[in-house]
Design an enzyme around this catalytic site. Structure first.
Site, short mmCIF file in Angstrom:
data_model
loop_
_atom_site.label_atom_id
_atom_site.label_comp_id
_atom_site.label_asym_id
_atom_site.label_seq_id
_atom_site.Cartn_x
_atom_site.Cartn_y
_atom_site.Cartn_z
N CYS A 246 0.77 -0.79 -0.36
CA CYS A 246 0.05 -0.04 -0.38
C CYS A 246 0.88 1.52 -0.43
CB CYS A 246 -1.16 -0.30 1.25
SG CYS A 246 -1.81 1.14 1.19
N CYS B 87 -0.62 3.84 -6.26
CA CYS B 87 -1.86 2.99 -5.68
C CYS B 87 -2.17 1.77 -5.92
CB CYS B 87 -2.88 4.14 -5.30
SG CYS B 87 -5.01 3.05 -4.59
N1 DGL Z 1 -4.09 0.82 -1.95
C1 DGL Z 1 -3.98 2.11 -0.79
C2 DGL Z 1 -2.53 2.18 -1.38
O1 DGL Z 1 -1.78 2.38 -2.59
C3 DGL Z 1 -5.35 2.60 -1.65
C4 DGL Z 1 -5.17 3.49 -0.33
C5 DGL Z 1 -6.04 3.90 0.35
O2 DGL Z 1 -7.35 2.98 0.73
O3 DGL Z 1 -6.63 4.99 0.54
O4 DGL Z 1 -2.58 3.53 -1.44
#
Ligand code: DGL
Length: 258
Positions: A74, A183
């Protein structure tokens, strides 16, 4: 620490499975445990303290399950919490950050676009990275609502198409030639993104680089699984259907309270 122990991964939800796929493709003999903290998604609009607390909660659970290393799958958790995690726990952490460097080094127009969460774009780590390439214009866009749409199974909705157009077309007008997906949810949107932006704009994410770095960390720490006991576990604290579809029927996703 036994080499048979799994690699742990966590994300605010299903997006980090895009990273898991790269890791599993490169390291098929490694066991993994993936936590999707979907109940608390999106992380991107939370305060840094909240993101740190959630990252600690996920890390503790993975450590209780004997993970030998942890991939913070993440961008938002990496850019806000990985320093604290590394300072607190005595195992290797691999983080994921927006791939600004390759885009900034290869751009011909000196303009690159980045689509990421608010939490990532506001982080000190992100600002430090961008500051290294002062001759490149970085067009930043927060991907409001994209994570929620993916988590709720509305990835292919009209709303998604409209939001992607709203976010990406201004970057095209600016003249970017690289689009960085900052993301881990967004690689799942690449087919839709390709229908919106011109062909000459290269789309890059960090999945492959994270898989290679994971291999390197296992190697230098002498942690490769040399046994033939391998498993892949997926846990989510929300209904599991969306995640099951993303990882495919070959793997079982379980609901768990955490
Ligand atoms: N997959 C997360 C990232 O890479 C998403 C973050 C979120 O939940 O806003 O930032």
């Amino acid at each position: 620490m036994s080499n048979k122990n799994p690699i742990g991964l966590f994300d605010s939800g299903v997006g980090g499975t895009s990273i898991w796929k790269e890791v599993h493709a490169l390291l098929p003999n490694e066991s993994t445990i993936y936590l999707a903290d979907s109940k608390n998604a999106p992380y991107g609009q939370k305060s840094q303290d909240e993101i740190i607390a959630l990252s600690i909660k996920n890390t503790e659970l993975l450590l209780n399950n004997n993970c030998k290393i942890i991939i913070v799958a993440c961008n938002t958790a990496t850019t806000n919490a990985i320093k604290v995690l590394r300072a607190t726990y005595d195992i290797p952490f691999i983080g994921i950050e927006p791939a600004i460097k390759p885009a900034a080094l290869h751009t011909k127009t000196q303009k690159i676009g980045i689509l990421a969460t608010q939490g990532t774009l506001n982080s000190a780590l992100f600002h430090q990275t961008v500051a290294l390439y002062s001759d490149v214009k970085v067009v930043e866009q927060i991907g409001y609502e994209l994570v929620q749409l993916i988590e709720s199974g509305a990835m292919h909705s009209e709303k998604m198409t409209q939001l992607l157009k709203d976010y990406l077309l201004p970057m095209v007008v600016e003249g970017i030639d690289y689009l960085v997906l900052g993301c881990t949810h967004y690689p799942y949107l690449i087919p839709q993104i390709k229908k919106i932006i011109p062909n000459h704009i290269r789309i890059i994410d960090s999945g492959e680089a994270v898989a290679k770095q994971t291999k390197h960390i296992l190697e230098v720490n002498n942690l490769f699984n040399t046994s033939n006991q391998v498993f892949q576990s997926f846990y989510i604290n929300n209904p599991k259907e969306v995640m099951q579809e993303l990882v495919g029927t070959a793997f079982k996703v379980d609901y768990m309270v955490f």
